[in-house]
Each structure stands twice: as C-alpha cells, then as structure tokens.
Write a protein that holds these residues in place. Structure first.
Motif, mmCIF file in Angstrom:
data_model
loop_
_atom_site.group_PDB
_atom_site.id
_atom_site.type_symbol
_atom_site.label_atom_id
_atom_site.label_comp_id
_atom_site.label_asym_id
_atom_site.label_seq_id
_atom_site.Cartn_x
_atom_site.Cartn_y
_atom_site.Cartn_z
ATOM 1 N N UNK A 162 0.850 -1.191 0.000
ATOM 2 C CA UNK A 162 0.000 0.000 0.000
ATOM 3 C C UNK A 162 0.885 1.239 0.000
ATOM 4 N N UNK A 163 0.746 2.073 -1.030
ATOM 5 C CA UNK A 163 1.536 3.309 -1.137
ATOM 6 C C UNK A 163 0.616 4.494 -0.842
ATOM 7 N N UNK A 164 0.821 5.200 0.272
ATOM 8 C CA UNK A 164 -0.032 6.354 0.593
ATOM 9 C C UNK A 164 0.309 7.549 -0.302
ATOM 10 N N UNK A 165 -0.697 8.073 -0.996
ATOM 11 C CA UNK A 165 -0.494 9.200 -1.908
ATOM 12 C C UNK A 165 -0.613 10.506 -1.138
ATOM 13 N N UNK A 166 0.326 10.722 -0.241
ATOM 14 C CA UNK A 166 0.327 11.898 0.626
ATOM 15 C C UNK A 166 1.664 12.614 0.489
ATOM 16 N N UNK A 167 1.614 13.944 0.530
ATOM 17 C CA UNK A 167 2.833 14.732 0.345
ATOM 18 C C UNK A 167 3.512 15.107 1.652
ATOM 19 N N UNK A 214 9.447 15.015 -3.450
ATOM 20 C CA UNK A 214 10.693 14.652 -4.114
ATOM 21 C C UNK A 214 11.136 15.773 -5.063
ATOM 22 N N UNK A 215 12.420 15.799 -5.364
ATOM 23 C CA UNK A 215 12.940 16.827 -6.283
ATOM 24 C C UNK A 215 12.206 16.808 -7.628
ATOM 25 N N UNK A 216 11.843 15.623 -8.087
ATOM 26 C CA UNK A 216 11.155 15.516 -9.377
ATOM 27 C C UNK A 216 9.826 16.252 -9.378
ATOM 28 N N UNK A 257 6.368 7.525 -11.065
ATOM 29 C CA UNK A 257 7.665 6.885 -10.840
ATOM 30 C C UNK A 257 8.013 6.818 -9.353
ATOM 31 N N UNK A 258 7.622 7.844 -8.599
ATOM 32 C CA UNK A 258 7.863 7.807 -7.149
ATOM 33 C C UNK A 258 6.973 6.760 -6.488
ATOM 34 N N UNK A 259 5.732 6.640 -6.955
ATOM 35 C CA UNK A 259 4.866 5.576 -6.451
ATOM 36 C C UNK A 259 5.545 4.221 -6.625
ATOM 37 N N UNK A 260 6.121 3.994 -7.785
ATOM 38 C CA UNK A 260 6.791 2.718 -8.039
ATOM 39 C C UNK A 260 8.048 2.552 -7.196
#
Length: 252
Positions: free
Chosen positions: A67-72, A107-109, A231-234
C-alpha cells in the motif's frame, strides 16, 4: 512468483475531479509496470475503500499487497489514518502479507511538475514577467508538515531566484491571498502561485480564488497524474515489496 499487488491509497474528496485524478495516476503507474496489479483506493469519501480493494485482491489469490499512501506530508492522515487502515486489513486477512510504505513526500522531481503546471498557467494568462512566487500547500495542524512546505517554497524560490512565500489552504497561516498581498506590499506586481497538492478539489480551488482576488497573475493547477509522481509511487512500492521478502536467518 507473482509480484505483490500495489494499492495507491489516497485520502479521498467530495470533488469528483480528485478521484478521477487519482485513477488517472494509478493508470500511469500501471502503464509503467504492466506486469503489476495496480489498484486505487481511498480512505474516505470515495469508492473503492481500502477494505474493498484488499478483499477483492485476496479473493483473487493475491497473497502479498503493498500500500503506497499518496500523501505529500507526514501529517495526521499519514501518522494515524493510514497505519490504522492497513492494520485493520491485516487483522481481517491473517496470513496475507500487507505492508504500507512511506508516503510520497516531496521529491525533487515534483518541482519539475510544479514548473510545468505553472508554465501552463502563465501561458494561458499570457504572462511574460514574474517578480515573486507563492507556493501553496494543503496546510496542517502539524507544524512539522507545514515546515516541509515552507522548506519546499524556499528551495523553489531559490531555484528561480525569486522571493517566495509558503501559503496554506487550511489550518495554518498565511492563506494564499495573504501571501500575495505581502508580496504586493513589498512592491511586487507579477506574482504567480504554485499549488503543491496532488489533485483538484475544494482546497486548490480556494487557493485559486483567494490568490486571484489578491492580485495574482497566474495560479497553477495541482500536480495531477504526472509521470514523475507515478515513478515515485513505483519507487515506494519497490521498497515495500523488498520488505515483504522474509529474511533467511539460517547460517551454514
């Protein structure tokens, strides 16, 4: 051996544009890794819920789920809601490996996406000159989360060699309109606003409304379903998948 399934877990919003953006982001992740089972889920306000997605994946035979939380920012949802939801899923499915990764963070991206969204707004409004920036985040009662947005604003401003103020859509001052007016009080007249939020909804709309009322020349759209974010999610998924691998502590 089948790779663990990936659930991209968002908070959720009453605004249908938000869920559509999360779904589009999930589809980008799936396009980058067509070998993975990738599903969106929401903590609240939208369907499907995390429980529903986990139940479906387990019923289909998936024994491992990341589970990847989509939070900043690492605020209340990241510290409390997400771990609680994941733990409840584990308790309901004993024997299934379910792990949560760290949040997306900033992330920098993501600054490349910020710049792209801002260029789009500048082009739409035919703005050719800037002398100040505002970077607006969601805002939190957690000062550490707000400090992360402030640090991002300093880095973004330093990159563009422009004075930059961090603003917040809720829970903390200054609001976007206040930040724009602060720049104007210093003699700045060409002020643009970047939005460091993932998807459209009430908070980004409020930032836009207040910023334009205060005299901003352009306000960017949220980050959205960008490849850089996929890409960060992955990347988060990859770490979580490794953490699911049991350690062999047998010594010869």
């Amino acid at each position: 051996m089948t790779a663990p399934a990936l659930i991209a877990l968002a908070h959720g919003s009453r605004d249908p544009r938000s869920a559509a953006t999360i779904t589009a982001l999930t589809e980008r992740v799936a396009c980058l890794r067509p070998d993975l089972r990738v599903e969106p889920a929401f903590l609240d306000l939208n369907e499907p819920s995390l429980d529903d997605v986990v139940d479906r994946l387990v019923a289909e035979g998936h024994g491992e789920i990341v589970v990847v939380p989509l939070l900043l920012t690492n605020a209340y949802h990241a510290q409390v809601d997400v771990p609680k939801a994941i733990e409840a899923a584990r308790e309901r499915h004993e024997g299934v490996g379910i792990i949560g990764t760290r949040i997306l963070g900033i992330e920098n991206a993501f600054f490349h996406v910020l710049d792209r969204r801002l260029r789009e707004s500048l082009s739409d409004h035919r703005v050719r000159e800037l002398d100040a920036l505002v970077l607006a985040g969601a805002g939190s009662s957690d000062p550490v989360a707000n400090a992360l947005i402030a640090r991002a604003a300093r880095a973004w401003g330093a990159h563009h060699k422009l004075p930059t103020i961090a603003a917040f859509a809720s829970s903390a001052p200054p609001a976007a309109g206040e930040a724009v007016r602060t720049h104007r009080a210093d003699g700045r007249r060409h002020i643009a606003v970047g939005v460091l939020m993932l998807a459209p909804g009430f908070l980004p709309d409020r930032v836009t409304e207040l910023a334009y009322e205060a005299g901003a020349v352009a306000v960017a759209e949220p980050l959205g379903a960008a490849d850089e974010i996929a890409e960060v999610v992955l990347a988060r998924y990859a770490v979580g998948a490794v953490d699911l691998v049991p350690l062999d502590l047998t010594f010869a």
